[in-house]
Scaffold this motif. Structure first.
Motif, PDB file in Angstrom:
ATOM      1  N   LEU A 124       0.811  -1.221   0.000  1.00 13.24           N
ATOM      2  CA  LEU A 124       0.000   0.000   0.000  1.00 13.24           C
ATOM      3  C   LEU A 124       0.844   1.272   0.000  1.00 13.24           C
ATOM      4  O   LEU A 124       0.613   2.157  -0.831  1.00 13.24           O
ATOM      5  N   PRO A 125       1.817   1.450   0.916  1.00 15.10           N
ATOM      6  CA  PRO A 125       2.616   2.682   0.838  1.00 15.10           C
ATOM      7  C   PRO A 125       3.385   2.790  -0.465  1.00 15.10           C
ATOM      8  O   PRO A 125       3.609   3.894  -0.972  1.00 15.10           O
ATOM      9  N   GLY A 126       3.796   1.658  -1.043  1.00 13.62           N
ATOM     10  CA  GLY A 126       4.476   1.699  -2.335  1.00 13.62           C
ATOM     11  C   GLY A 126       3.584   2.248  -3.428  1.00 13.62           C
ATOM     12  O   GLY A 126       4.037   3.008  -4.297  1.00 13.62           O
ATOM     13  N   LEU A 127       2.305   1.891  -3.386  1.00 13.42           N
ATOM     14  CA  LEU A 127       1.368   2.416  -4.382  1.00 13.42           C
ATOM     15  C   LEU A 127       1.194   3.917  -4.248  1.00 13.42           C
ATOM     16  O   LEU A 127       1.195   4.666  -5.237  1.00 13.42           O
ATOM     17  N   VAL A 128       1.037   4.375  -3.007  1.00 16.40           N
ATOM     18  CA  VAL A 128       0.828   5.808  -2.787  1.00 16.40           C
ATOM     19  C   VAL A 128       2.063   6.599  -3.208  1.00 16.40           C
ATOM     20  O   VAL A 128       1.964   7.619  -3.918  1.00 16.40           O
ATOM     21  N   VAL A 129       3.245   6.139  -2.789  1.00 16.92           N
ATOM     22  CA  VAL A 129       4.478   6.845  -3.132  1.00 16.92           C
ATOM     23  C   VAL A 129       4.711   6.817  -4.642  1.00 16.92           C
ATOM     24  O   VAL A 129       5.155   7.810  -5.248  1.00 16.92           O
ATOM     25  N   ALA A 130       4.394   5.699  -5.283  1.00 15.20           N
ATOM     26  CA  ALA A 130       4.563   5.616  -6.732  1.00 15.20           C
ATOM     27  C   ALA A 130       3.711   6.646  -7.451  1.00 15.20           C
ATOM     28  O   ALA A 130       4.151   7.279  -8.416  1.00 15.20           O
ATOM     29  N   PHE A 131       2.485   6.842  -6.968  1.00 16.34           N
ATOM     30  CA  PHE A 131       1.643   7.853  -7.607  1.00 16.34           C
ATOM     31  C   PHE A 131       2.185   9.260  -7.360  1.00 16.34           C
ATOM     32  O   PHE A 131       2.186  10.104  -8.265  1.00 16.34           O
ATOM     33  N   LEU A 132       2.654   9.510  -6.128  1.00 15.19           N
ATOM     34  CA  LEU A 132       3.151  10.852  -5.825  1.00 15.19           C
ATOM     35  C   LEU A 132       4.356  11.208  -6.687  1.00 15.19           C
ATOM     36  O   LEU A 132       4.542  12.367  -7.057  1.00 15.19           O
ATOM     37  N   PHE A 133       5.182  10.216  -7.009  1.00 20.57           N
ATOM     38  CA  PHE A 133       6.354  10.499  -7.838  1.00 20.57           C
ATOM     39  C   PHE A 133       6.019  10.533  -9.324  1.00 20.57           C
ATOM     40  O   PHE A 133       6.592  11.313 -10.079  1.00 20.57           O
ATOM     41  N   SER A 134       5.122   9.656  -9.761  1.00 22.74           N
ATOM     42  CA  SER A 134       4.840   9.570 -11.197  1.00 22.74           C
ATOM     43  C   SER A 134       3.659  10.420 -11.624  1.00 22.74           C
ATOM     44  O   SER A 134       3.541  10.790 -12.789  1.00 22.74           O
ATOM     45  N   GLY A 135       2.766  10.710 -10.661  1.00 20.23           N
ATOM     46  CA  GLY A 135       1.558  11.466 -11.009  1.00 20.23           C
ATOM     47  C   GLY A 135       0.623  10.684 -11.898  1.00 20.23           C
ATOM     48  O   GLY A 135      -0.244  11.268 -12.553  1.00 20.23           O
ATOM     49  N   SER A 136       0.760   9.361 -11.935  1.00 18.24           N
ATOM     50  CA  SER A 136      -0.053   8.544 -12.836  1.00 18.24           C
ATOM     51  C   SER A 136      -0.549   7.317 -12.097  1.00 18.24           C
ATOM     52  O   SER A 136       0.130   6.778 -11.214  1.00 18.24           O
ATOM     53  N   LEU A 137      -1.764   6.874 -12.447  1.00 12.99           N
ATOM     54  CA  LEU A 137      -2.320   5.653 -11.907  1.00 12.99           C
ATOM     55  C   LEU A 137      -2.192   4.486 -12.888  1.00 12.99           C
ATOM     56  O   LEU A 137      -2.856   3.464 -12.732  1.00 12.99           O
ATOM     57  N   SER A 138      -1.333   4.632 -13.887  1.00 10.77           N
ATOM     58  CA  SER A 138      -1.158   3.564 -14.864  1.00 10.77           C
ATOM     59  C   SER A 138      -0.490   2.364 -14.196  1.00 10.77           C
ATOM     60  O   SER A 138       0.104   2.460 -13.124  1.00 10.77           O
ATOM     61  N   ILE A 139      -0.604   1.231 -14.873  1.00 11.70           N
ATOM     62  CA  ILE A 139      -0.213  -0.039 -14.254  1.00 11.70           C
ATOM     63  C   ILE A 139       1.257  -0.077 -13.863  1.00 11.70           C
ATOM     64  O   ILE A 139       1.609  -0.431 -12.735  1.00 11.70           O
ATOM     65  N   PHE A 140       2.142   0.330 -14.756  1.00 10.78           N
ATOM     66  CA  PHE A 140       3.559   0.058 -14.540  1.00 10.78           C
ATOM     67  C   PHE A 140       4.189   0.902 -13.429  1.00 10.78           C
ATOM     68  O   PHE A 140       4.957   0.363 -12.620  1.00 10.78           O
ATOM     69  N   PRO A 141       3.923   2.214 -13.307  1.00  6.57           N
ATOM     70  CA  PRO A 141       4.474   2.936 -12.145  1.00  6.57           C
ATOM     71  C   PRO A 141       3.976   2.371 -10.823  1.00  6.57           C
ATOM     72  O   PRO A 141       4.751   2.221  -9.869  1.00  6.57           O
ATOM     73  N   MET A 142       2.672   2.044 -10.770  1.00  7.57           N
ATOM     74  CA  MET A 142       2.131   1.487  -9.541  1.00  7.57           C
ATOM     75  C   MET A 142       2.757   0.115  -9.254  1.00  7.57           C
ATOM     76  O   MET A 142       3.044  -0.224  -8.105  1.00  7.57           O
ATOM     77  N   PHE A 143       2.973  -0.650 -10.297  1.00  2.00           N
ATOM     78  CA  PHE A 143       3.559  -1.980 -10.143  1.00  2.00           C
ATOM     79  C   PHE A 143       4.980  -1.877  -9.592  1.00  2.00           C
ATOM     80  O   PHE A 143       5.353  -2.595  -8.652  1.00  2.00           O
ATOM     81  N   ILE A 144       5.768  -0.971 -10.129  1.00  2.00           N
ATOM     82  CA  ILE A 144       7.156  -0.810  -9.677  1.00  2.00           C
ATOM     83  C   ILE A 144       7.197  -0.364  -8.219  1.00  2.00           C
ATOM     84  O   ILE A 144       7.968  -0.892  -7.398  1.00  2.00           O
TER      85      ILE A 144
END
Length: 433
Positions: free
Chosen positions: A55-75
């Motif tokens: 869960l925190p990885g998902l939130v941080v991934a969005f804050l850095f990428s600004g996108s809800l697409s699959i691959f940033p959230m996955f990483i």
């Protein structure tokens, strides 16, 4: 979404149902494949930890990428999962915590951090808290066309993860099996148990992330653990356990989707409930350790002991006076009476071991042979207890009576080899040949 799909086989809604089913099956296969090793390693909580810690990885991934697409959230989620594994091992080795305590500390802390971040940046992240806990298959609405078929975009993550799991487990099957059952032996023959551990945990993290949107951070634990746990109750070899676990996962994915869509239920929740139902059936009816099979085994053992007690009793009566016949009522009373005794006697008569007429009971040749073996075992064991253990005569009958039903021919003859030819038991009675 499911309200519009309650007619499962409607031509308009069938493609949607099939897409949901495909995603559910892919996720369940990935989870069941790796969950088998987690269950055998007694690390079921690690699946719980990784599914929460993404869960925190998902939130941080969005804050850095600004996108809800699959691959940033996955990483982001994968990095969080790997960090969970690393922190757990670090706290276990250097923090002097047991493995389960270290996992509990890490995943609760990271999950709480994720919830806090979700609340703080909820307006920016646009993550639904219910989706975090339960998952959502609404993403199957986002599709792409391939070879004339409409496929959900989630399959671009779920299918590669399943293929990677299959490839790694297939290539490292021997190493994973050895480190799962005996890590010390693996180290002795040159297989690095820590490397296998981190490899497995990385795969579990990948799978948990790929499963996140489908079954959520909580219900993914059911998909990781319950099918393998049910399979473990039914089989005793690793290969069969993995195969049966995957079969249960696929079946739960198909049936769970159909039931959930038909009755407008949560698909992940329905799959988890069905998995629990399969586990309950395995716990009751498993041929290797189910409650029903164990009860049947105990009943058969008890019935065999009663039959053998009747045979041995008739042999001793015949040994004392070969013309005497034991009355049916006396024989039944001597072995406890009731239905078990009556059923045992009927079985002996039906098998031809005992003859019964108005005068009483009499051993046939087959029954006499079986009875002689039992009495021989009893008296050999009494002799052993007196000569080798030094028990007094009044303490040897009950132990010999209990053990006579379970000693095999090899042990019986080993006891006989200790005695001179023609030896008698401690009470001066002949030991049958």
């Amino acid at each position: 979404m499911l309200l519009a799909l309650n007619n499962v086989f409607d031509p308009d809604t069938l493609p949607m149902v099939l897409r949901i089913m495909v995603m559910a099956v892919l996720v369940n296969l990935s989870c069941a494949l790796l969950g088998s090793f987690l269950v055998l390693r007694r690390m079921s909580l690690m699946g719980d930890a990784l599914s929460h810690a993404v869960l925190p990885g998902l939130v941080v991934a969005f804050l850095f990428s600004g996108s809800l697409s699959i691959f940033p959230m996955f990483i982001g989620a994968v990095l969080a999962g790997v960090a969970t594994t690393f922190l757990t091992q670090t706290m276990h080795h250097y923090g002097r915590l047991s493995t389960d305590a270290a996992m509990g500390v890490v995943f609760t802390s990271l999950f709480a951090l994720g919830v806090v971040l979700l609340k703080l940046f909820g307006s920016q992240v646009h993550l639904d808290a219910a989706c975090v806990y339960e998952g959502s298959l609404i993403m199957v609405l986002d599709t792409f066309e391939f070879a004339g078929f409409e496929l959900p975009k989630q399959i671009l993550v779920a299918l590669p993860v399943l293929l990677v799991n299959l490839l790694v487990v297939g290539v490292l099957w021997k190493e994973l099996k050895i480190t799962t059952f005996d890590s010390a032996l693996a180290t002795a023959i040159g297989i690095s148990a820590p490397v296998m551990h981190y490899t497995l945990m990385t795969l579990v993290a990948l799978t948990a992330v790929a499963s996140f949107q489908v079954v959520g951070s909580i219900l993914v634990v059911a998909m990781l653990i319950v099918p393998p746990a049910a399979a473990q109750l039914c089989v005793e070899r690793l290969g069969r356990m993995v195969a049966l676990s995957c079969a249960i996962g696929a079946l739960v994915g198909i049936v769970g989707t159909l039931v959930a869509v038909r009755y407008n239920l949560s698909v992940p929740g329905t799959m988890a409930v069905l998995s629990g139902g399969v586990y309950a059936l395995a716990a009751i009816f498993s041929p290797t350790g189910g409650l029903a099979s164990r009860a049947w085994f105990h009943y058969q053992t008890s019935a065999r002991i009663v039959r053998e007690d009747i045979l041995a009793m008739l042999y001793r009566v015949e040994e004392f006076d070969h013309t005497r016949r034991l009355a049916r009522a006396d024989a039944l009373e001597a072995v406890g009476g009731g239905f078990p005794a009556r059923h045992a006697l009927r079985t002996l008569v039906r098998r031809g071991d005992v003859a019964m007429d108005d005068k009483g009971l009499l051993l046939n040749d087959s029954g006499r042979t079986k009875a002689a073996k039992l009495v021989r075992t009893h008296r050999l064991w009494e002799t052993y207890l007196v000569d080798e253990i030094g028990l007094p005569l009044d303490h040897v009958h009950e132990p010999a009576h209990r053990v006579e039903h379970f000693l095999d021919d090899e042990i019986r003859e080993q006891l006989a080899e200790r005695l001179p030819e023609g030896a008698e038991d401690p009470h001066g009675r002949e030991i049958p040949e």
